[in-house]
Design an enzyme around this catalytic site. Structure first.
Site, PDB file in Angstrom:
ATOM      1  N   ALA A  65     -25.013 -59.454 -56.326  1.00  0.00           N
ATOM      2  CA  ALA A  65     -25.582 -58.888 -55.102  1.00  0.00           C
ATOM      3  C   ALA A  65     -25.067 -59.697 -53.918  1.00  0.00           C
ATOM      4  O   ALA A  65     -24.772 -60.890 -54.056  1.00  0.00           O
ATOM      5  CB  ALA A  65     -27.103 -58.954 -55.163  1.00  0.00           C
ATOM      6  N   GLY A 110     -25.441 -59.323 -60.417  1.00  0.00           N
ATOM      7  CA  GLY A 110     -25.530 -57.859 -60.439  1.00  0.00           C
ATOM      8  C   GLY A 110     -24.283 -57.189 -61.002  1.00  0.00           C
ATOM      9  O   GLY A 110     -24.366 -56.070 -61.520  1.00  0.00           O
ATOM     10  N   GLU A 113     -24.781 -57.249 -64.584  1.00  0.00           N
ATOM     11  CA  GLU A 113     -25.884 -56.317 -64.880  1.00  0.00           C
ATOM     12  C   GLU A 113     -25.401 -54.868 -64.844  1.00  0.00           C
ATOM     13  O   GLU A 113     -25.824 -54.053 -65.669  1.00  0.00           O
ATOM     14  CB  GLU A 113     -27.033 -56.549 -63.892  1.00  0.00           C
ATOM     15  CG  GLU A 113     -27.742 -57.880 -64.175  1.00  0.00           C
ATOM     16  CD  GLU A 113     -28.742 -58.281 -63.100  1.00  0.00           C
ATOM     17  OE1 GLU A 113     -28.444 -58.108 -61.904  1.00  0.00           O
ATOM     18  OE2 GLU A 113     -29.832 -58.764 -63.467  1.00  0.00           O
ATOM     19  N   GLU A 133     -28.258 -66.538 -61.286  1.00  0.00           N
ATOM     20  CA  GLU A 133     -29.286 -66.461 -60.240  1.00  0.00           C
ATOM     21  C   GLU A 133     -30.203 -67.678 -60.197  1.00  0.00           C
ATOM     22  O   GLU A 133     -30.729 -68.029 -59.137  1.00  0.00           O
ATOM     23  CB  GLU A 133     -30.131 -65.191 -60.401  1.00  0.00           C
ATOM     24  CG  GLU A 133     -29.427 -63.915 -59.929  1.00  0.00           C
ATOM     25  CD  GLU A 133     -28.533 -63.281 -60.988  1.00  0.00           C
ATOM     26  OE1 GLU A 133     -28.246 -63.938 -62.021  1.00  0.00           O
ATOM     27  OE2 GLU A 133     -28.128 -62.128 -60.790  1.00  0.00           O
TER      28      GLU A 133
HETATM   29  N1  COA Z   1     -22.522 -62.448 -52.086  1.00  0.00           N
HETATM   30  C1  COA Z   1     -21.895 -62.540 -50.888  1.00  0.00           C
HETATM   31  N2  COA Z   1     -20.647 -63.006 -50.744  1.00  0.00           N
HETATM   32  C2  COA Z   1     -19.990 -63.362 -51.856  1.00  0.00           C
HETATM   33  C3  COA Z   1     -20.560 -63.285 -53.134  1.00  0.00           C
HETATM   34  C4  COA Z   1     -21.899 -62.807 -53.229  1.00  0.00           C
HETATM   35  N3  COA Z   1     -22.522 -62.647 -54.402  1.00  0.00           N
HETATM   36  N4  COA Z   1     -19.686 -63.744 -54.040  1.00  0.00           N
HETATM   37  C5  COA Z   1     -18.579 -64.074 -53.350  1.00  0.00           C
HETATM   38  N5  COA Z   1     -18.759 -63.849 -52.043  1.00  0.00           N
HETATM   39  C6  COA Z   1     -17.811 -64.085 -50.951  1.00  0.00           C
HETATM   40  C7  COA Z   1     -17.697 -65.574 -50.600  1.00  0.00           C
HETATM   41  O1  COA Z   1     -18.755 -65.968 -49.761  1.00  0.00           O
HETATM   42  C8  COA Z   1     -16.348 -65.584 -49.925  1.00  0.00           C
HETATM   43  O2  COA Z   1     -16.491 -65.040 -48.622  1.00  0.00           O
HETATM   44  P1  COA Z   1     -15.770 -65.789 -47.359  1.00  0.00           P
HETATM   45  O3  COA Z   1     -14.313 -65.707 -47.687  1.00  0.00           O
HETATM   46  O4  COA Z   1     -16.179 -64.927 -46.220  1.00  0.00           O
HETATM   47  O5  COA Z   1     -16.299 -67.179 -47.345  1.00  0.00           O
HETATM   48  C9  COA Z   1     -15.545 -64.567 -50.726  1.00  0.00           C
HETATM   49  O6  COA Z   1     -16.506 -63.719 -51.359  1.00  0.00           O
HETATM   50  C10 COA Z   1     -14.688 -65.189 -51.809  1.00  0.00           C
HETATM   51  O7  COA Z   1     -15.521 -65.974 -52.634  1.00  0.00           O
HETATM   52  P2  COA Z   1     -15.238 -67.525 -52.991  1.00  0.00           P
HETATM   53  O8  COA Z   1     -16.539 -68.148 -53.341  1.00  0.00           O
HETATM   54  O9  COA Z   1     -14.447 -68.146 -51.914  1.00  0.00           O
HETATM   55  O10 COA Z   1     -14.325 -67.356 -54.280  1.00  0.00           O
HETATM   56  P3  COA Z   1     -14.161 -68.395 -55.480  1.00  0.00           P
HETATM   57  O11 COA Z   1     -13.044 -67.884 -56.315  1.00  0.00           O
HETATM   58  O12 COA Z   1     -14.066 -69.800 -54.970  1.00  0.00           O
HETATM   59  O13 COA Z   1     -15.529 -68.300 -56.324  1.00  0.00           O
HETATM   60  C11 COA Z   1     -17.338 -67.151 -57.456  1.00  0.00           C
HETATM   61  C12 COA Z   1     -15.855 -67.097 -56.997  1.00  0.00           C
HETATM   62  C13 COA Z   1     -17.673 -65.796 -58.037  1.00  0.00           C
HETATM   63  C14 COA Z   1     -17.487 -68.261 -58.512  1.00  0.00           C
HETATM   64  C15 COA Z   1     -18.227 -67.474 -56.231  1.00  0.00           C
HETATM   65  O14 COA Z   1     -17.875 -66.589 -55.161  1.00  0.00           O
HETATM   66  C16 COA Z   1     -19.705 -67.306 -56.494  1.00  0.00           C
HETATM   67  O15 COA Z   1     -20.309 -68.159 -57.117  1.00  0.00           O
HETATM   68  N6  COA Z   1     -20.309 -66.201 -55.983  1.00  0.00           N
HETATM   69  C17 COA Z   1     -21.733 -65.971 -56.084  1.00  0.00           C
HETATM   70  C18 COA Z   1     -22.100 -65.487 -57.467  1.00  0.00           C
HETATM   71  C19 COA Z   1     -23.598 -65.298 -57.582  1.00  0.00           C
HETATM   72  O16 COA Z   1     -24.381 -66.212 -57.439  1.00  0.00           O
HETATM   73  N7  COA Z   1     -24.007 -64.051 -57.872  1.00  0.00           N
HETATM   74  C20 COA Z   1     -25.383 -63.707 -58.016  1.00  0.00           C
HETATM   75  C21 COA Z   1     -25.929 -63.212 -56.723  1.00  0.00           C
HETATM   76  S1  COA Z   1     -27.666 -62.835 -56.780  1.00  0.00           S
END
Ligand code: COA
Length: 260
Positions: A65, A110, A113, A133
């Site tokens: 999400a 999500g 999911e 989460e």
């Molecule tokens: N919500 C909002 N933005 C998200 C996102 C999320 N769930 N997941 C990734 N993004 C965004 C990042 O903020 C970043 O945006 P920016 O370039 O404007 O800063 C962009 O997507 C790229 O992500 P980044 O984190 O730089 O890539 P990465 O390869 O270093 O890491 C993940 C990838 C998936 C490990 C990391 O993005 C992450 O942990 N995301 C959240 C996952 C999460 O907690 N999901 C559950 C949500 S309830």
């Protein structure tokens, strides 16, 4: 017509791309609304999808999400967002056509999911799965605690959720979450091949009823589920496609199903 998703039609096999690649396809309210509208359209459009494939644009399937709005969201808004997500996933589960998740990269939160609400999951070898989460002080509230537990059993699910553990495609394959691991960049082709096999070899009503039975039967007692199975089989016995399937077998030719 849609901004956060993109649809391609491959001769009746629909390929849906989650399409916010700069945010790793994180799901916002607009994406849920567009998915909701799209699933509704599948029930009404003349040419229904034979198979629906879900995949992500860019390097992620869906990274969860969209966390951004959570910072300022009220509880009422959060609950409305959750309800919307639940409706969308349940609508997808109930589609007549099989749904294949072709996981091309991160399937986090999500995103995982959504994949768990699909009927079959295939993954690229670089795919990663997690329900992280708890790291945000939340839990997988889009069905993750329930669908993952039903898919892999309580011990693996507890470990993945409570330790916010990430697993790769091979591990997901070992755990029977993923049925096929494709080389990087070839997961959509693998999903399309599977979809074409389903489409070519199997009667649509039979596939549709079987998928519903397998899902609903898991929530029922065994005798009730077996009753449901007998009734569904009897319904199929009255279809034109059953006549065609039997005839084609006897005549040693490929069946031509019409979905009736
Ligand atoms: N919500 C909002 N933005 C998200 C996102 C999320 N769930 N997941 C990734 N993004 C965004 C990042 O903020 C970043 O945006 P920016 O370039 O404007 O800063 C962009 O997507 C790229 O992500 P980044 O984190 O730089 O890539 P990465 O390869 O270093 O890491 C993940 C990838 C998936 C490990 C990391 O993005 C992450 O942990 N995301 C959240 C996952 C999460 O907690 N999901 C559950 C949500 S309830």
């Amino acid at each position: 017509m849609y901004e956060t998703i993109r649809i391609e039609n491959h001769d009746g096999i629909l390929l849906l791309y989650f399409n916010r690649p700069d945010k790793l396809n994180a799901i916002n309210e607009q994406m849920y609304q567009e998915l909701d509208a799209f699933f509704d359209s599948l029930a009404t459009r003349e040419q229904r999808a034979q198979v629906l494939i879900l995949t992500g644009e860019g390097r992620a399937f869906v990274a969860g999400a969209d966390i951004g709005p959570y910072e300022t969201m009220t509880l009422a808004e959060f609950r409305a967002f959750q309800r919307l997500g639940r409706r969308v996933m349940e609508k997808m589960e109930r589609l007549d056509c099989p749904v294949i998740a072709a996981v091309n990269g991160y399937a986090f939160g999500g995103g995982f999911e959504i994949a768990l609400a699909a009927d079959i999951i295939v993954a690229a070898e670089n795919a990663k799965f997690a329900l992280p989460e708890a790291k945000l002080g939340l839990l997988p509230g889009g069905g993750g605690t329930q669908r993952l537990t039903r898919a892999v059993g309580p011990y693996v699910a507890r470990r993945m959720i409570c330790a916010a553990e990430t697993i790769d495609a091979r591990r997901a394959y070992e755990l029977n979450i993923v049925t096929e691991v494709a080389p990087k960049g070839e997961v959509v082709a693998a999903a399309l091949e599977l979809a074409r096999t389903i489409n070519r070899d199997c009667a649509p009503l039979a596939v549709s009823m079987a998928k519903r039975l397998m899902r609903e039967g898991m929530e029922a007692s065994l005798p009730t589920a077996l009753d449901m199975e007998m009734d569904s089989t009897a319904l199929l016995f009255m279809t034109e496609d059953k006549d065609e399937g039997i005839q084609a077998f006897i005549e040693k030719r490929a069946p031509q199903f019409n979905g009736q």
